[in-house]
Design an enzyme around this catalytic site. Sequence first.
Site, PDB file in Angstrom:
ATOM      1  N   GLN A   1     -49.169 -10.013  23.257  1.00  0.00           N
ATOM      2  CA  GLN A   1     -49.855 -10.251  21.824  1.00  0.00           C
ATOM      3  C   GLN A   1     -49.799  -9.079  21.165  1.00  0.00           C
ATOM      4  OE1 GLN A   1     -51.853 -13.831  21.045  1.00  0.00           O
ATOM      5  NE2 GLN A   1     -50.612 -15.387  21.731  1.00  0.00           N
TER       6      GLN A   1
ATOM      7  N   GLU B   1     -40.460  13.404  -4.793  1.00  0.00           N
ATOM      8  CA  GLU B   1     -40.410  12.548  -5.872  1.00  0.00           C
ATOM      9  C   GLU B   1     -41.198  12.167  -6.185  1.00  0.00           C
ATOM     10  OE1 GLU B   1     -36.238  11.037  -6.553  1.00  0.00           O
ATOM     11  OE2 GLU B   1     -35.764  12.141  -5.087  1.00  0.00           O
TER      12      GLU B   1
END
Length: 408
Positions: free
Chosen positions: A303, A388
Amino acid sequence: MAEFTLELNDDQKAVRDWVHGFAADVMRPAAAEWDEREETPWPVIQDAAKIGLYSLDFYAQQFFDPTGLGIPMATEELFWGDAGIGLSIVGTGLAAVGVLANGTEEQVGTWIPQMYGDPDDVKLAAFCSSEPDSGSDVSAMRTRAVYDEAKDEWVLNGTKTWATNGGIANVHVVVAVVDPEIGARGHASFIVPPNTPGLSQGQKFKKHGIRASHTAEVVLEDVRVPGHCLLGGKDKLDERLARSRERAKAGGERVKNAAMATFEASRPAVGAMAVGTARAAYEVALDYAKTREQFGRPIINNQGVAFQLADMRTQIDAARLLVWRASWMAAASKPFTSAEGSMSKLYAGEVAKSVTAQAMQILGGNGFTREYPVERMHRDAAIYTIFEGTSEIQRLVIARTLSGMPIR
């Protein structure tokens, strides 16, 4: 106006599959070599040009897709192939967006074709905004443009930095200060044509990631460009500066500057780059987890690994949805009332860093070696929270937009 949909049409699927094929067959086999060489992958760009992938026609078709999904869809596939080579292919697009955002129809028709060239003579373009002392703080820009009325020429002086294709490009789009008294509102964009005297390449940067993309300083020493190289024209500039001065005196609303207009238009595309890199790393980790055995069973049966992969995929899909929403809004001329463009870039960039790091963890020691691509993808992903507009700047833009307050 196209209705918003999550279902690509047949033409879009065909383009996606075509770009994906190029990314898988041409870019991925070359990725490690050009990352190591830290050089512009000219053979790959030329291959892209030969099939029409690196071309004005392809860029225009995707840019003017009425759904707005053409650019982010194609960009994601390219950056799934490799971020460094991908940026070498799409880097010219930022300069093209600069012309589209600020130029006249005549300037668009004149200069954007020269940015791409043709398959037999490939060209590049560079957008030059950042400076050594002016990155996110555009008001600190020092590059000056002075008008020589007698010759109808603009004279540019200064140094730009972090320019993709800087110095090796045929066409440079340069943001400069024309009126320092009004700060960021006194900026304008200029085309510097090929072989213009006074423009030279400064330092070429050796980078942590996206190493197949050329990044360098651009030095401007008494660079003279004709008056028609001012994007938008002088009449429009004079009108805008007059309004800005009046608003500055009155303490009025801010006026967008040339660099910000370009970045706002390109932020969802940067988000798509990040989604492509994250997806690539996730797919490597998923395949590895299904085949790598520990204690007699595949590690995905645990898991701890399976849940990690589930979260990675959920984050990637959520990032793509934000990118697509912003891209559709831009195409539909819907204003970013909640800074949706910045949201898409912010979240996708953070997801790329997180997912590539988790992919390395799932691969364990192998993920830390250059024998597997996730190490390179993790290095490449670091740029998405920086260029940016850093993640911090995106959060500032979002917070200001939501609150209407001058948060600093």
